[in-house]
Design an enzyme around this catalytic site. Sequence first.
Site, mmCIF file in Angstrom:
data_model
loop_
_atom_site.group_PDB
_atom_site.id
_atom_site.type_symbol
_atom_site.label_atom_id
_atom_site.label_comp_id
_atom_site.label_asym_id
_atom_site.label_seq_id
_atom_site.Cartn_x
_atom_site.Cartn_y
_atom_site.Cartn_z
ATOM 1 N N ASP A 149 -2.659 0.950 6.944
ATOM 2 C CA ASP A 149 -1.737 0.900 5.819
ATOM 3 C C ASP A 149 -1.171 -0.603 5.717
ATOM 4 O OD1 ASP A 149 -1.089 3.777 5.082
ATOM 5 O OD2 ASP A 149 -1.368 3.536 7.087
ATOM 6 N N GLU A 205 -1.034 -1.388 -4.984
ATOM 7 C CA GLU A 205 -2.353 -0.685 -5.113
ATOM 8 C C GLU A 205 -2.104 0.580 -6.102
ATOM 9 O OE1 GLU A 205 -5.128 0.869 -1.749
ATOM 10 O OE2 GLU A 205 -4.503 2.629 -2.564
ATOM 11 N N ASP A 244 0.894 -1.160 0.098
ATOM 12 C CA ASP A 244 0.067 -0.019 -0.124
ATOM 13 C C ASP A 244 0.933 1.191 -0.086
ATOM 14 O OD1 ASP A 244 -2.425 1.665 -0.015
ATOM 15 O OD2 ASP A 244 -2.096 1.648 2.395
#
EC number: 3.1.21.10
Length: 199
Positions: free
Chosen positions: A141, A68, A7
């Site tokens: 996260d 991501e 992430d």
Amino acid sequence: MRVLGVDPGLTRCGIGVVDGGRGRTVTCVGVGVARTPADQELSARLLGVAEAVDEWLDTHRPEVVAIERVFSQHNVRTVMGTAQVSGIVALAAARRGLPVAFHTPSEVKAAISGSGRADKRQVTTMVTKILGLAEAPKPADAADALALAVCHLWRAPMAGRLAEAEAKAAALARNHKARLKDARQAAAQRAARTGGVQR
């Protein structure tokens, strides 16, 4: 298959490693967050994230890296930092010959919770449950990184079958086109031999 999910972020970059077994069985191998101080120079912050990612890649040796996908936000500065970190992670994977997959936040949410509109709390709750963790990964996260890895493990087989089907369809289309071309050429040659008179 072992997947390292990332992430991306400059202040906090979530990193999680998940092993996939038969069916939808998944196991958490490790999870953490790479942090950089907001008052550091950008180059130093990117280096810090790069070194952390390198360590995770070399320690856990994943087969795929899932990142991501950056999407438009109102805060352009945040998007830029996220995109830069994504590039660093993708480069680190490429240098090791690892495939890189990008998943949108809505893809990940849908895969994990069944809804592309799930909030971070719901995603964290589902990740904790799916991986059988004793406690929820923190901060969010870290949970998001694990969610990315799980998402890829669950979606990769379907994506692979879809790609295979598309490749077969394209091959069939090429073969059909080639046969039509050959048939037209043969017809033209016959017509030329008979002076243009079709029998």
